[in-house]
Scaffold this active site. Structure first.
Site, PDB file in Angstrom:
ATOM      1  CB  CYS A 188      26.730  30.455   8.594  1.00  0.00           C
ATOM      2  SG  CYS A 188      28.006  30.490   9.872  1.00  0.00           S
TER       3      CYS A 188
ATOM      4  CG  HIS B 285      26.519  25.497   8.258  1.00  0.00           C
ATOM      5  ND1 HIS B 285      26.557  26.192   7.079  1.00  0.00           N
ATOM      6  CD2 HIS B 285      27.290  26.202   9.136  1.00  0.00           C
ATOM      7  CE1 HIS B 285      27.313  27.267   7.224  1.00  0.00           C
ATOM      8  NE2 HIS B 285      27.757  27.306   8.459  1.00  0.00           N
TER       9      HIS B 285
END
Length: 499
Positions: free
Chosen positions: A339, A437
């Site tokens: 991310c 994630h």
């Protein structure tokens, strides 16, 4: 007895603490599993949470990671109504405000202080929805009700307990010292009606023989007239459950042959990505604190998620970690960005609309030939697909702002549902990045990823976490007066003992 669920009064109790990080979240998770094991439909609830470790629900909303773990304790899917207000700090003075799973805005602390009372109807609405099919609701407070400077407009502790008409039990942590003063001091600063709302207390994290604190319990009972519900001994496996507070990230974990190094950036987010590595026997996870160089013997440097990518990129560089990373790469070491960490690894990060601060463009670390443009539109979705290099299945979630594109994204790390490419891999194969994630909680993907480093996975992550929840529930059953606790909640003895 608490709020309304389909027109009925639902047994409920609120666990508040004498301070932050006294163990409320894990106690609630353990109680959720304890009562679920006894046949009750249990639901967790936290009116207001502050954490950058968020979970994504099935409908694409955000809640605190602790509430997702508590939902697992209840054996139910997480819902945005389990944590209707989530504060995600972006700076020392401001935070992104998530309401019922969606971005409400970014507010400075003083601005939020003026607006939080306006959110109480949403909090009560979520509580009612969450309670509708429950036999018991276990509510977690935030911080401490003794923070009376924050009492005006409170929706996290006594303000919510009063609005929902909840009984309260107080959790105190003896491991930090001064436990008698912390409980008696809380009693001293509360208003009379708030003192009456607290029906009992318990002592958490006792090392040694709990019987040695019986005189302490009686002293607190005499000074507060609150019922002592027990002393909870130290539960060592608590460290293996997902942490919510970045303050819990410290030091090295494990002694495996593969070393994974993670720089602890200032706005680290969704650091539960690291949790499986904390339990994996073949891995040593080393969390590098500011002021400490990245070690030269790492197999993998993992750049984690960030709540403020540009700010954390500057922080990373201010620590000299960019120089250490260059040496690591030159030695043939591998780098993974997740991310915000993925965005940092590109050539540039642009913020034309001032999403994270003043509009502008900054140079990234330059290991991936991609460029990121931050946008106000936020992606919060579940993700599943395939790891390109190994063919292993992947699942997780996305929670980010920005689009990342460039030549290296033509070699994606993942192919998600619908053949959607995600992430990028460098031409030399040493550097990769992804927006997904939670990848490493999947046993198949984690095994394939570690196998590329010559490390054999020995962990069944979800099963191990579930086992720890079972052990925690049994631990609490032996330590607390569960009959009295349920009576405080407004339930029956039959509920307490599953008869």
């Amino acid at each position: 007895m608490s709020a309304v669920g389909n027109g009925r009064r639902v047994p409920a109790v609120m666990v508040q603490g004498t301070g932050s990080n006294v163990g409320k979240s894990l106690i609630v998770a353990g109680l959720c599993r304890l009562f679920a094991n006894r046949g009750l439909a249990v639901r967790p609830f936290k009116p207001q949470n502050m954490s950058n470790n968020a979970a994504v629900t099935g409908d694409g909303g955000e809640i605190g990671r602790a509430q997702a773990l508590q939902a697992m304790g209840c054996r139910v899917a997480p819902s945005v109504h389990m944590n209707p207000v989530l504060l995600k700090p972006e700076t020392d003075t401001g935070a992104q405000v998530i309401v019922q799973g969606k971005r409400y805005g970014t507010l400075r602390a003083r601005e939020y202080g003026k607006q939080k009372a306006l959110l109480l109807p949403k909090v009560i609405e979520s509580y009612s929805i969450n309670s509708a099919e429950a036999d018991l609701v276990i509510v977690e407070g935030a911080g401490s009700p003794a923070e009376i400077n924050l009492r005006a407009g409170d929706i996290a502790n006594m303000g919510f307990a009063g609005a929902a008409d909840l009984p309260v039990i107080l959790c105190a942590d003896i491991d930090r010292g001064g436990v008698i003063a912390s409980v008696v001091g809380t009693h001293a600063v509360l208003e009379p009606e708030e003192r009456q709302r607290i029906r009992g207390f318990f002592i958490n994290r006792f090392r040694g023989d709990p019987g040695l604190f019986q005189d302490g319990l009686r002293e607190i009972e005499a000074r507060t007239r609150w019922q002592g519900l027990g002393v909870v001994p130290w539960f060592a496996d608590a460290a293996k459950l997902p942490a919510e507070d970045a303050l819990d990230l410290a030091g090295g974990l494990g002694d495996g042959d593969m070393k994974i190094v993670v720089p602890v950036i200032s706005r680290i987010a969704n650091f539960d990505d690291l949790d499986p590595f904390r339990l994996e026997p073949g891995v040593t996870l080393e969390l590098i604190q500011p002021g400490t160089p990245l070690p030269g013997d790492a197999d993998l440097v993992l750049l984690p998620g960030s709540k403020s990518t540009i700010g954390d990129l500057k922080f990373f560089q201010s620590q000299g970690w960019d120089i250490d990373l260059k040496a690591h790469h030159r030695r043939g070491g591998h780098i993974l960005g997740i991310c915000g960490g993925y965005q940092m690894l590109g050539r540039t990060i642009s913020d034309p609309d001032g999403v994270e601060g003043p509009p502008g463009t900054v140079e990234g670390l330059g290991y991936l030939d991609v460029e990121t443009v931050l946008t106000s539109q936020k992606s919060t979705v579940a993700a599943s697909g395939t790891h390109v290099a190994s063919g292993a299945p992947v699942s997780g979630y996305e929670i980010h702002v920005g689009r990342t594109q460039g030549p290296d994204s033509g070699s994606p790390m993942m192919l998600l549902a619908g053949a959607r490419p995600d992430g990028a891999v460098s031409t030399d194969g040493q550097v990769s990045g992804t927006y997904v994630h939670g990848l490493f909680t999947g046993d198949a993907f984690r095994a394939a990823y570690l196998d590329a480093f010559g490390t054999r996975s020995q962990l069944t992550y979800d099963r191990d976490i579930d086992r720890i929840l079972e052990d925690l529930a049994e631990h609490l059953a032996k330590s607390l007066d569960i009959d009295a606790l349920l009576q405080i909640a407004g339930g029956s003895r039959e509920h307490a003992f599953g008869v």
